[in-house]
Each structure stands twice: as C-alpha cells, then as structure tokens.
Design a protein around this motif. Structure first.
Motif, PDB file in Angstrom:
ATOM      1  N   ARG A   1       0.777  -1.237  -0.062  1.00  0.00           N
ATOM      2  CA  ARG A   1      -0.118   0.093  -0.082  1.00  0.00           C
ATOM      3  C   ARG A   1       0.724   1.186   0.115  1.00  0.00           C
ATOM      4  O   ARG A   1       1.933   1.353   0.505  1.00  0.00           O
ATOM      5  CB  ARG A   1      -0.888   0.085   1.245  1.00  0.00           C
ATOM      6  CG  ARG A   1      -1.748   1.226   1.375  1.00  0.00           C
ATOM      7  CD  ARG A   1      -2.631   0.973   2.709  1.00  0.00           C
ATOM      8  NE  ARG A   1      -3.363   2.233   2.745  1.00  0.00           N
ATOM      9  CZ  ARG A   1      -4.187   2.321   4.071  1.00  0.00           C
ATOM     10  NH1 ARG A   1      -4.190   1.270   5.079  1.00  0.00           N
ATOM     11  NH2 ARG A   1      -4.774   3.376   4.249  1.00  0.00           N
ATOM     12  N   VAL A   2       0.427   2.302  -0.783  1.00  0.00           N
ATOM     13  CA  VAL A   2       1.398   3.434  -1.052  1.00  0.00           C
ATOM     14  C   VAL A   2       0.625   4.554  -0.488  1.00  0.00           C
ATOM     15  O   VAL A   2      -0.570   4.822  -0.669  1.00  0.00           O
ATOM     16  CB  VAL A   2       1.570   3.793  -2.439  1.00  0.00           C
ATOM     17  CG1 VAL A   2       2.529   5.238  -2.498  1.00  0.00           C
ATOM     18  CG2 VAL A   2       2.221   2.884  -3.049  1.00  0.00           C
ATOM     19  N   PHE A   3       1.281   5.015   0.714  1.00  0.00           N
ATOM     20  CA  PHE A   3       0.417   5.978   1.548  1.00  0.00           C
ATOM     21  C   PHE A   3       0.782   7.346   1.022  1.00  0.00           C
ATOM     22  O   PHE A   3       1.803   7.953   0.843  1.00  0.00           O
ATOM     23  CB  PHE A   3       1.045   6.151   3.247  1.00  0.00           C
ATOM     24  CG  PHE A   3       0.510   4.912   3.776  1.00  0.00           C
ATOM     25  CD1 PHE A   3      -0.741   4.676   4.491  1.00  0.00           C
ATOM     26  CD2 PHE A   3       1.358   3.719   3.851  1.00  0.00           C
ATOM     27  CE1 PHE A   3      -1.067   3.649   5.154  1.00  0.00           C
ATOM     28  CE2 PHE A   3       1.010   2.717   4.673  1.00  0.00           C
ATOM     29  CZ  PHE A   3      -0.431   2.510   5.137  1.00  0.00           C
ATOM     30  N   VAL A   4      -0.340   7.814   0.657  1.00  0.00           N
ATOM     31  CA  VAL A   4      -0.400   9.494  -0.219  1.00  0.00           C
ATOM     32  C   VAL A   4      -0.924  10.351   0.449  1.00  0.00           C
ATOM     33  O   VAL A   4      -2.178  10.073   1.161  1.00  0.00           O
ATOM     34  CB  VAL A   4      -0.768   9.204  -1.724  1.00  0.00           C
ATOM     35  CG1 VAL A   4      -0.795  10.650  -2.403  1.00  0.00           C
ATOM     36  CG2 VAL A   4      -0.061   8.184  -2.304  1.00  0.00           C
TER      37      VAL A   4
ATOM     38  N   LEU B   1     -10.956  -0.288   7.748  1.00  0.00           N
ATOM     39  CA  LEU B   1     -10.417   0.089   6.366  1.00  0.00           C
ATOM     40  C   LEU B   1      -8.944  -0.734   6.471  1.00  0.00           C
ATOM     41  O   LEU B   1      -8.715  -1.167   5.397  1.00  0.00           O
ATOM     42  CB  LEU B   1     -10.231   1.570   6.254  1.00  0.00           C
ATOM     43  CG  LEU B   1      -9.701   1.860   4.760  1.00  0.00           C
ATOM     44  CD1 LEU B   1     -10.602   1.220   3.699  1.00  0.00           C
ATOM     45  CD2 LEU B   1      -9.754   3.262   4.827  1.00  0.00           C
ATOM     46  N   ASP B   2      -8.382  -0.642   7.490  1.00  0.00           N
ATOM     47  CA  ASP B   2      -6.877  -0.984   7.529  1.00  0.00           C
ATOM     48  C   ASP B   2      -6.960  -2.577   7.105  1.00  0.00           C
ATOM     49  O   ASP B   2      -6.113  -3.189   6.463  1.00  0.00           O
ATOM     50  CB  ASP B   2      -6.126  -0.830   8.752  1.00  0.00           C
ATOM     51  CG  ASP B   2      -5.863   0.865   8.711  1.00  0.00           C
ATOM     52  OD1 ASP B   2      -5.687   1.603   7.640  1.00  0.00           O
ATOM     53  OD2 ASP B   2      -5.465   1.229   9.788  1.00  0.00           O
ATOM     54  N   ASP B   3      -8.003  -3.176   7.822  1.00  0.00           N
ATOM     55  CA  ASP B   3      -7.896  -4.875   7.597  1.00  0.00           C
ATOM     56  C   ASP B   3      -8.343  -5.088   6.219  1.00  0.00           C
ATOM     57  O   ASP B   3      -7.766  -6.046   5.577  1.00  0.00           O
ATOM     58  CB  ASP B   3      -8.958  -5.255   8.565  1.00  0.00           C
ATOM     59  CG  ASP B   3      -8.464  -5.369  10.004  1.00  0.00           C
ATOM     60  OD1 ASP B   3      -7.240  -5.086  10.376  1.00  0.00           O
ATOM     61  OD2 ASP B   3      -9.244  -5.348  10.917  1.00  0.00           O
ATOM     62  N   GLY B   4      -9.306  -4.318   5.626  1.00  0.00           N
ATOM     63  CA  GLY B   4      -9.631  -4.682   4.217  1.00  0.00           C
ATOM     64  C   GLY B   4      -8.692  -4.297   3.262  1.00  0.00           C
ATOM     65  O   GLY B   4      -8.546  -4.908   2.293  1.00  0.00           O
TER      66      GLY B   4
END
Length: 697
Positions: free
Chosen positions: A466-469, A514-517
């Motif tokens: 996942r790329v945190f933007v 959301l993080d689990d998804g």
C-alpha cells in the motif's frame, strides 16, 4: 396378537362350555375345542358369525374351511400351534370369513388354552365375533388421518414455497424455488412447465424433467390450442384429470407427452392485478382427478408464485435500467496506451436500482517522448450515494475532470478545479477521487488524493504494498471549506510494476475496519495472476463472492518492461545554493555518466544543457536543485536529464535581445535536446530533456 380379555374367561367344569349370556348380548359367540378328540363346539351366536346353519357344521374344525379362506386358515393354525408350543395361556387374532354371498367380513377370535399337570394343552375355550364395523371405523380413521397428513404436507409445501419465494430477487430465483424437487415431490408432481407472457406470445422459462422438453412449445401464441395458451386467454385454471381428457382436448401436445406417463395435469394462470403475466403447469403420473382441497392448494401456490414473479420482473427491469444508466456514464472504451497494459472493471451493487457513483477513466495527456511511450492520467472515484442522482453527478464530474486533465493542467490543479465544479453544481453530493498522472517513459507517477483510499503497487516479482499518499478533502467539500491546495505525491513504476486503483467497495467489509480491508486486498493482489486482465477478473470475482451493497470500480495500469524503454541506470545529486563544489560535482557526474552510458558523441551537448538547467534553478529560485540522470535501453538508447526544484513558477522563453546575456537558456535547451518538457512535482516542478544516443559510441 394374543391379547385382551382371554385371561378373564372362566373355564367351565363340564364340556362343552355353556356360553356366557353377556357374550351373547354383545353379539359374541363361544366355542369349546377338545384337543384330544378334535371336536370344536360352537354356540348359536358363533354359527351366525361364521354364517353357518347348525346342519352345515359337524363339529370338526375342518368343516369351517368353507367359510375361512385357506390363507386365513393357515395363519390361524400357525398362531394356535405357536401359542400351545411356547406355553402361552391365550391368543387372539383378526381373520377374514367368506360369507354365503361371497363377500368377506372381518372377525376376531380369542382363546384360552387349558393344560394338564404336565403342561400339555388339553382344551381351548374362547369367543369369536364380527369385527367388520370395528375395522371399518379404524380403517376410515386411518384413511382420514392419511388424508389430513397429506393436506397438511401440501399446505406446508405452499407455506415453505411462499417463504422461499420471499427471498427470490430475479426471475431465475423464482424458477429455482418452484423447480425444487422436494416441493414437487410433496405435491405428488413429476413435471413442471412455466412461461412468461410477452405481448401475444408465451415464452417458456422453465420445464422439467429435461427429457420432457417439447421443442414446439418453447414459444407459443396466446391463440393456439394448448393448455398454457388457454388459461392465459381465459384467466381460468385448467385441470386435466385423465389421459383421455388430455388427448381429446389437446391432441397435438398429447402426441409429444404421451410417452412420459402423464395421467393428469393442472395449468394455472399467473395473474397480478387482473392481468396474466405467466402460466404454470404441474404434471402428474399415476394420478386421476383433483379434489377441491387439491385445487385450492394449487391455486394458492399459483397466486404466491405470481406475486413473486411480478416482484422479480420489476427488480430486473429496475436493475437493467440502473445498470444501463451507469454504464452509459462510464467510458465506452479505454484507449490503448503505448508502454502500458491497462485493465478496467466495474461491478454494480447488489440492490436493484440502488446504483452508486463509482467510476474510472484513462486520459491520454499531451506530451510524450520520441520513444512512443506516452503520458496518461488514471482516475478512480466515487460519488456519495447509491441512486440514479449519484450516477448522473458522476457522469458530469467524470467529463469535467477529463477535460481539465486533457488541457494539460497539473494534477493538483485538475483536482482543485473539479472540486469547484462539483461545489457549484448545486448538489448535496461530494465525491472521493484519486488522480494519477503517469509518464510511462520514466515511470514517474504523480498522485493526488481527494479523500479516496490509497493506491497499491504490485512489483514485477509479485510483491504488493500500500502506498500512503497525503491527501485533501473530497471533491466538493474542499471547495466549500476553501481548502483547495492538494498535496502531490510522487512514486515510480519500474518496468513490470502495476498500479492498482479501486473504490472502497472492493475493500470495505461489514465488521472490519479499512486497514484490515486494505491488508486483505494487498494479499489478494500479491497472490493474483501477473496479467492485469486476469488479475482484474480475479478481484471482481472476489467482490462477487463476497456480495455487498456497494459498487466496485477498478483500474490496473502495468508499465511494460519489454516494448518500452527500460531503465539501465540512474544517478542523482542535490546542488544547494552557494555551494560551487556541489555544482562542479554535478557537472562531473553528468560527464562521467554520459561517457559510461554510451553518449560520448553528445557529451558536450548534454553537459551544457544540464549545467544550464541547474544554473537556472540556483539563479531564479531560493531552493536546491535535484539533478537526476537516467539511461533507457529499448528500441534505442536514450539519456534523460531531470532538474527538480521547489518553485511552482514555470520557465518561459524570453527574448534576450542583441546584447543580452540572459534569456537564452530555454532556447539552448530546445535547440540541443531531442525532447524536453516541464512536469509539476508536489509544490515544485521538474524540467527534463532527453537525448537519443547510439549504442557503443
């Protein structure tokens, strides 16, 4: 059946025994059987039970054979012999007697076995009585109980079928419920046909069993002579109670079904608001006739099926309308992009017309490079709400955002203008969105996020992250709260790397955050196939299996590693203001890299242009210059120089004049480089130029 009352009989001292008057009053005859002599004495009432006159009986049991059928006699003899052998004191049994007129009646006998001191049977004293009425009442009760059980079972079938139909959404769901073999078996049926009325025709949507299909009846006219057409015309059910009636009324159809063993059938019009919407036929084997109760059960079942079928037809029409509207708002085709493989997918929500405002888009952008690899804008977004209004807003927003991007605006400007447009649209909806502008020649991707979920990157080796933007407010809200400054994130796509953009319908699940998804999605993408189309199919299949009431939009963009130029090396150095040593080292780096990468014949040109770009940054901005050199190996070798700074002011050509010593920088770049351009990078910009060089120079 040795049983009741025999042990209560008292043994007389004389022989033959005298009948008890109470027995006679109850129409019971008595007998006394001497086992030593074999004589079987009966009183007058016993004679009546056996329908014998006194002169027709000689006292021997064999004489009773004219009234007791052989099968019954064998059974009674075996019962008495077994009772005497096993030490029983009494026995009892029902048996049949053939009367003088040939009819059969049921009788019952009970006997008490008297033994001597050694236990040997010596005498049997007992009674015999007419049991016809008793058994008739019992049989009637059993038959009535069986009929009641059948009716309860049929009523249960109707109730269970109605309950199952309550969960049917589509016409096929209704057909599946009706064709359930458990229900048909309990109704006693062996086959089924069901059709829908379409204008002046009836189209079959179900029939069974498979071998009962009649090709000529797939589509029939309402005016034809067949039972389905007749019940639609008359709105009256048709009960066919015998094969003869079937053959007489519908000879053409009977010719096709005669080999199926059909003996009865019930054809029911499926009526809603006095209008026929369909017809159902229930076929039976080994049955004749329909009782009023049977007809009532079938009519109740038909009414329930008709209501469910109407709901299913409305659902499918609304679903088709909603899906068609949303599909019309999405791009009809996705342009092919040189240098990338692209896959897009869309899954509509599971609820009728409750569609959402999810969308995707791929926008060819002006610019590009001599290699043919272009610049594209990838968009994924979701308008708030699940209705046709959300879809309509989505369509307008998609077109506007596409127009802003195609005009060449920076990603942050595209997002800000789209937010203003949505705010001025006079709607209460907002939208989340992610816009990624990719230069496929370099792999540099600039990402702007407006309240949307983060993108994913899948590497060529299958690893996914996942790329945190950093992001801003959703579109519409950022304009309302005057927060239009969207941060721009930068990431790089190496050859073979895939950018994954999706809406939250693919991520969010009931009961999970959301993080689990996102972690689940990362795992799915990482374990999925390499081909973007197959990977997109896999992700949508997972969404289908999971169900859910939200739409899913998906866009995958994979940078090619073979057909486009491939990075063969990369060097980078920062040059700070007031640091002449850093400037000198940057020049040396450019000269050494150019010679090492095969650009010796253009080393002077490349070094001159690089020096000019660095100097411009140091002179006209307040920050440092970041110098990046790349070499691309593919159909031809290319060297690329990028100089990045923190100023958003774009360079512009100026007329230096005859004696001017400045203003010639961009003219020099334009003259010497094969291609050049300017890109926004976060709060700053990047000026780049490319040079084609020959291998082995």
């Amino acid at each position: 059946m040795a049983d009741r009352g025999a042990s209560a009989l008292s043994l007389p001292d004389d022989w033959p025994a005298h009948p008890d008057p109470v027995l006679a009053l109850n129409r019971m005859g008595g007998f006394d059987w001497d086992l030593d002599t074999g004589l079987f004495h009966m009183d007058a009432q016993a004679h009546e039970v056996f329908d014998l006159r006194p002169d027709e009986y000689d006292g021997h049991p064999e004489s009773l054979s004219v009234r007791v059928p052989p099968v019954e006699a064998y059974r009674l003899d075996a019962l008495v012999a077994r009772s005497m052998k096993d030490g029983s004191e009494n026995y009892g049994a029902y048996f049949r007697i053939r009367r003088r007129d040939g009819s059969l009646r049921w009788a019952h006998t009970q006997g008490y076995i008297r033994r001597d001191g050694t236990g040997r049977p010596r005498r049997i004293v007992g009674i015999v009585r007419d049991a016809t009425e008793e058994l008739a009442d019992s049989e009637a009760r059993r038959e009535q109980a069986a009929r009641d059980a059948d009716r309860r079972e049929q009523t249960n079938v109707v109730q269970l079928t109605t309950a199952a139909l309550a969960h049917a959404r589509t016409v096929q769901d209704v057909v599946d419920v009706v064709k359930d073999t458990h229900g048909l078996t309990h109704l006693g049926a062996t086959g089924l046909v069901m059709g829908l009325v379409e204008a002046d025709r009836i189209r079959l949507i179900a029939e069974g069993p498979a071998e009962s299909a009649v090709p000529e009846t797939r589509v029939t006219r309402v005016d034809e002579n067949c039972p389905t057409s007749e019940v639609v015309r008359t709105l009256t059910p048709r009960f066919i109670e015998s094969p003869e009636e079937f053959a007489e009324r519908y000879p053409v159809l009977w010719h096709h079904v005669t080999g199926l063993g059909i003996t009865a059938a019930a054809y029911l019009p499926l009526i809603v608001r006095a209008r026929p919407i369909g017809v159902m036929g229930v076929l039976y084997s080994g049955r004749s006739g329909f009782s009023p109760k049977d007809r009532g059960v079938l009519l109740a079942l038909g009414s329930s099926i008709a209501q469910s079928l109407q709901r299913a037809m409305f659902y499918e029409r609304e679903k088709d309308l909603a899906t068609g509207l949303q599909q019309a708002m999405l791009p009809r085709t996705i342009p092919s992009v040189r240098g990338a493989d692209v896959a897009v997918r869309y899954r509509s929500a599971a609820l009728g017309r409750d569609i959402g405002g999810d969308w995707y888009d791929l926008i060819p952008l002006p610019g590009g490079t001599p290699s043919g690899a272009g610049r594209v804008g990838a968009v994924i977004g979701d308008v708030q709400g699940h209705d046709t209004h959300a879809a309509a807003v989505m369509g307008q927003l998609r077109i506007v955002l596409r127009a802003y991007a195609a005009e060449g605006h920076t990603p942050a400007t595209v997002m800000a203008r789209a937010s203003v447009f949505l705010h001025e649209l006079d709607t209460d909806r907002f939208a989340t969105c992610l816009y990624a502008e990719a230069d496929l020649s370099t792999g540099v991707v600039q990402v702007v996020r407006a309240g949307h979920i983060d993108p994913l990157i899948r590497d060529a080796d299958g690893g996914c992250r996942r790329v945190f933007v950093d992001g801003g407010l959703p579109l519409g809200l950022s304009a309302e709260f005057h927060s239009l400054a969207y941060p721009v994130g930068t990431l790089e796509l190496d050859p073979g790397t895939t950018l994954v953009l999706c809406t939250d319908g693919l991520v969010e699940q009931p009961g999970t955050d959301l993080d689990d998804g996102m972690r689940t999605l990362v795992s799915l993408v990482g374990s999925g196939p390499d081909d973007v189309r197959n990977l997109a199919d896999r992700l949508i299949d997972v969404a289908e299996e999971r169900g859910g009431d939200d739409d899913v939009a998906l866009l995958l963009l994979r940078r090619r590693g073979l057909e486009t130029a491939q990075s063969g090396g990369r060097l980078q150095r920062q040059v700070a203001p007031g640091d002449p040593g850093a400037l000198t080292e940057a020049r040396r780096m450019i000269r050494a890299a150019v010679r090492a990468w095969g650009g010796r014949n253009r080393a002077d040109e490349i070094e001159l242009v690089g020096d000019e770009l660095i100097t411009n940054v140091l002179m006209h901005t307040e920050g440092s210059a970041v110098v990046t050199l790349r070499v691309f190996i593919g159909s031809g070798r290319r060297l690329r120089v990028e100089v990045e700074d923190s100023s958003s002011a774009l360079p512009r050509r100026r007329d230096a004049g005859e004696s001017g010593v400045s203003g010639r920088g961009l003219l020099l770049v334009d003259l010497l480089a094969d291609a050049w351009g300017v890109e926004s990078r976060g709060g700053g910009k990047c000026v780049w130029c490319e040079f084609a060089v020959r291998d082995n120079d």
